[in-house]
Design a protein around this motif. Structure first.
Motif, PDB file in Angstrom:
ATOM      1  N   HIS A  21       0.999  -1.210  -0.175  1.00 52.24           N
ATOM      2  CA  HIS A  21      -0.016   0.279   0.188  1.00 52.24           C
ATOM      3  C   HIS A  21       0.870   1.263  -0.047  1.00 52.24           C
ATOM      4  O   HIS A  21       0.377   2.369   0.294  1.00 52.24           O
ATOM      5  CB  HIS A  21      -0.854  -0.014   1.243  1.00 52.24           C
ATOM      6  CG  HIS A  21      -1.715  -1.101   1.213  1.00 52.24           C
ATOM      7  ND1 HIS A  21      -3.040  -1.290   0.472  1.00 52.24           N
ATOM      8  CD2 HIS A  21      -1.885  -2.304   1.989  1.00 52.24           C
ATOM      9  CE1 HIS A  21      -3.575  -2.371   0.703  1.00 52.24           C
ATOM     10  NE2 HIS A  21      -3.016  -2.998   1.419  1.00 52.24           N
ATOM     11  N   GLY A  22       2.177   1.006  -0.436  1.00 50.21           N
ATOM     12  CA  GLY A  22       3.067   2.155  -0.190  1.00 50.21           C
ATOM     13  C   GLY A  22       2.698   3.389  -1.135  1.00 50.21           C
ATOM     14  O   GLY A  22       2.408   3.132  -2.162  1.00 50.21           O
ATOM     15  N   ASP A  23       3.220   4.485  -1.118  1.00 53.82           N
ATOM     16  CA  ASP A  23       3.233   5.508  -1.809  1.00 53.82           C
ATOM     17  C   ASP A  23       4.128   5.338  -2.843  1.00 53.82           C
ATOM     18  O   ASP A  23       5.475   5.575  -2.575  1.00 53.82           O
ATOM     19  CB  ASP A  23       3.333   6.873  -0.998  1.00 53.82           C
ATOM     20  CG  ASP A  23       3.498   8.081  -1.752  1.00 53.82           C
ATOM     21  OD1 ASP A  23       3.294   8.214  -2.961  1.00 53.82           O
ATOM     22  OD2 ASP A  23       3.469   9.265  -1.059  1.00 53.82           O
ATOM     23  N   HIS A  35       3.738  -6.056   2.309  1.00 54.74           N
ATOM     24  CA  HIS A  35       2.421  -6.108   2.803  1.00 54.74           C
ATOM     25  C   HIS A  35       2.148  -5.094   3.979  1.00 54.74           C
ATOM     26  O   HIS A  35       1.053  -4.406   4.180  1.00 54.74           O
ATOM     27  CB  HIS A  35       2.469  -7.583   3.561  1.00 54.74           C
ATOM     28  CG  HIS A  35       0.817  -7.769   4.138  1.00 54.74           C
ATOM     29  ND1 HIS A  35      -0.355  -7.748   3.718  1.00 54.74           N
ATOM     30  CD2 HIS A  35       0.449  -7.648   5.724  1.00 54.74           C
ATOM     31  CE1 HIS A  35      -1.395  -7.658   4.547  1.00 54.74           C
ATOM     32  NE2 HIS A  35      -0.997  -7.733   5.702  1.00 54.74           N
ATOM     33  N   HIS A  36       3.297  -4.474   4.736  1.00 56.75           N
ATOM     34  CA  HIS A  36       2.894  -3.734   5.802  1.00 56.75           C
ATOM     35  C   HIS A  36       3.591  -2.040   5.023  1.00 56.75           C
ATOM     36  O   HIS A  36       4.093  -1.352   5.701  1.00 56.75           O
ATOM     37  CB  HIS A  36       4.055  -3.914   6.654  1.00 56.75           C
ATOM     38  CG  HIS A  36       3.394  -4.832   7.590  1.00 56.75           C
ATOM     39  ND1 HIS A  36       2.343  -4.907   8.527  1.00 56.75           N
ATOM     40  CD2 HIS A  36       3.711  -6.000   7.634  1.00 56.75           C
ATOM     41  CE1 HIS A  36       2.007  -5.897   8.776  1.00 56.75           C
ATOM     42  NE2 HIS A  36       2.710  -6.719   8.561  1.00 56.75           N
ATOM     43  N   GLY A  37       3.109  -1.688   3.865  1.00 55.47           N
ATOM     44  CA  GLY A  37       3.546  -0.556   3.405  1.00 55.47           C
ATOM     45  C   GLY A  37       4.500  -0.516   2.195  1.00 55.47           C
ATOM     46  O   GLY A  37       4.647   0.583   1.435  1.00 55.47           O
ATOM     47  N   ASN A  89       0.070   3.006   8.309  1.00 55.57           N
ATOM     48  CA  ASN A  89      -1.176   3.208   8.594  1.00 55.57           C
ATOM     49  C   ASN A  89      -2.283   3.397   7.542  1.00 55.57           C
ATOM     50  O   ASN A  89      -1.764   4.038   6.557  1.00 55.57           O
ATOM     51  CB  ASN A  89      -1.418   4.400   9.705  1.00 55.57           C
ATOM     52  CG  ASN A  89      -0.597   4.014  11.087  1.00 55.57           C
ATOM     53  OD1 ASN A  89      -0.598   2.782  11.448  1.00 55.57           O
ATOM     54  ND2 ASN A  89       0.065   4.860  11.525  1.00 55.57           N
ATOM     55  N   ALA A  90      -3.519   3.270   7.976  1.00 56.36           N
ATOM     56  CA  ALA A  90      -4.282   3.573   6.813  1.00 56.36           C
ATOM     57  C   ALA A  90      -4.661   5.005   6.562  1.00 56.36           C
ATOM     58  O   ALA A  90      -4.820   5.496   5.220  1.00 56.36           O
ATOM     59  CB  ALA A  90      -5.953   3.271   7.320  1.00 56.36           C
ATOM     60  N   ASP A  91      -3.966   5.915   7.231  1.00 58.76           N
ATOM     61  CA  ASP A  91      -4.137   7.428   6.817  1.00 58.76           C
ATOM     62  C   ASP A  91      -3.008   7.866   5.985  1.00 58.76           C
ATOM     63  O   ASP A  91      -2.648   9.171   6.008  1.00 58.76           O
ATOM     64  CB  ASP A  91      -4.233   8.471   8.045  1.00 58.76           C
ATOM     65  CG  ASP A  91      -3.208   8.260   9.096  1.00 58.76           C
ATOM     66  OD1 ASP A  91      -2.326   7.243   8.986  1.00 58.76           O
ATOM     67  OD2 ASP A  91      -3.293   8.954  10.158  1.00 58.76           O
ATOM     68  N   GLY A  92      -2.027   6.916   5.859  1.00 60.35           N
ATOM     69  CA  GLY A  92      -0.683   7.157   5.222  1.00 60.35           C
ATOM     70  C   GLY A  92       0.374   7.364   6.090  1.00 60.35           C
ATOM     71  O   GLY A  92       1.684   7.546   5.490  1.00 60.35           O
ATOM     72  N   TYR A 107       4.347   9.099  11.879  1.00 57.26           N
ATOM     73  CA  TYR A 107       5.518  10.034  11.198  1.00 57.26           C
ATOM     74  C   TYR A 107       5.214   9.904   9.660  1.00 57.26           C
ATOM     75  O   TYR A 107       4.245   9.178   9.093  1.00 57.26           O
ATOM     76  CB  TYR A 107       6.948   9.409  11.266  1.00 57.26           C
ATOM     77  CG  TYR A 107       7.501   9.235  12.752  1.00 57.26           C
ATOM     78  CD1 TYR A 107       8.100  10.548  13.238  1.00 57.26           C
ATOM     79  CD2 TYR A 107       7.176   8.440  13.655  1.00 57.26           C
ATOM     80  CE1 TYR A 107       8.429  10.462  14.468  1.00 57.26           C
ATOM     81  CE2 TYR A 107       7.573   8.395  14.986  1.00 57.26           C
ATOM     82  CZ  TYR A 107       8.154   9.748  15.278  1.00 57.26           C
ATOM     83  OH  TYR A 107       8.674   9.503  16.683  1.00 57.26           O
ATOM     84  N   GLY A 108       5.419  11.045   8.907  1.00 57.68           N
ATOM     85  CA  GLY A 108       4.988  11.420   7.722  1.00 57.68           C
ATOM     86  C   GLY A 108       5.464  10.313   6.807  1.00 57.68           C
ATOM     87  O   GLY A 108       4.902  10.156   5.709  1.00 57.68           O
ATOM     88  N   ASP A 109       6.764  10.012   6.686  1.00 53.68           N
ATOM     89  CA  ASP A 109       7.428   8.837   5.798  1.00 53.68           C
ATOM     90  C   ASP A 109       8.555   8.109   6.601  1.00 53.68           C
ATOM     91  O   ASP A 109       8.873   8.216   7.756  1.00 53.68           O
ATOM     92  CB  ASP A 109       8.112   9.963   4.842  1.00 53.68           C
ATOM     93  CG  ASP A 109       9.079  10.918   5.297  1.00 53.68           C
ATOM     94  OD1 ASP A 109       9.844  10.399   6.075  1.00 53.68           O
ATOM     95  OD2 ASP A 109       9.052  12.007   4.840  1.00 53.68           O
ATOM     96  N   PRO A 110       8.870   7.064   5.692  1.00 51.70           N
ATOM     97  CA  PRO A 110      10.004   6.069   6.316  1.00 51.70           C
ATOM     98  C   PRO A 110      11.313   6.676   6.837  1.00 51.70           C
ATOM     99  O   PRO A 110      11.618   6.253   7.818  1.00 51.70           O
ATOM    100  CB  PRO A 110      10.112   5.362   5.092  1.00 51.70           C
ATOM    101  CG  PRO A 110       8.846   5.389   4.219  1.00 51.70           C
ATOM    102  CD  PRO A 110       8.500   6.531   4.264  1.00 51.70           C
TER     103      PRO A 110
END
Length: 136
Positions: free
Chosen positions: A49-51, A78-80, A96-99, A111-114
């Protein structure tokens, strides 16, 4: 189970939850879609589900080598869809679902990104060695 929770109250709550799931299932069926045939437009190939805009990183932060890169298979996908290491040890991330992102080190702060969550994990470790967890 709390001392005030009775078996009857627990069963009543379970029945209510089951009824709610049945109603949700009926709503999906009425919409003409199955749970496996939902539209994933904008979600890539669903390997994660990653960006798609997330960039890889490789830097030294607080004296620790941190790396991160998008992945397309396995548990990390699977986790992003992002794999991260601190000094060569895997840091388990989840999106998370909210990104937003969390890690096993910072599980209750988002946090906003990895890169941000990885830096926060290094800060939290305070020089301790990261011990990878078994995720399989």
């Amino acid at each position: 189970m709390s001392r005030t929770m009775t078996r009857r109250a627990l069963l009543r709550g379970s029945a209510a939850a089951a009824a709610g799931l049945a109603v949700a299932g009926a709503a999906v069926a009425a919409s003409g879609q199955s749970a496996t045939a939902m539209d994933h437009t904008g979600h890539g190939d669903h390997t994660g589900h990653g960006d798609p805009g997330l960039q890889p990183f490789d830097e030294v932060y607080q004296g620790r080598r941190i790396t991160g890169r998008p992945v397309e298979g396995g548990h990390a996908a699977h986790h992003g869809g992002y794999a991260v290491t601190i000094d060569g040890k895997d840091l388990h991330l989840m999106q998370n679902a909210d990104g937003t992102w969390i890690s096993v080190v910072n599980h209750y702060q988002t946090y906003g990104d990895p890169l941000a969550v990885t830096r926060a994990a290094v800060d939290k470790l305070r020089g301790a060695v990261l011990v990878p967890i078994a995720t399989a």
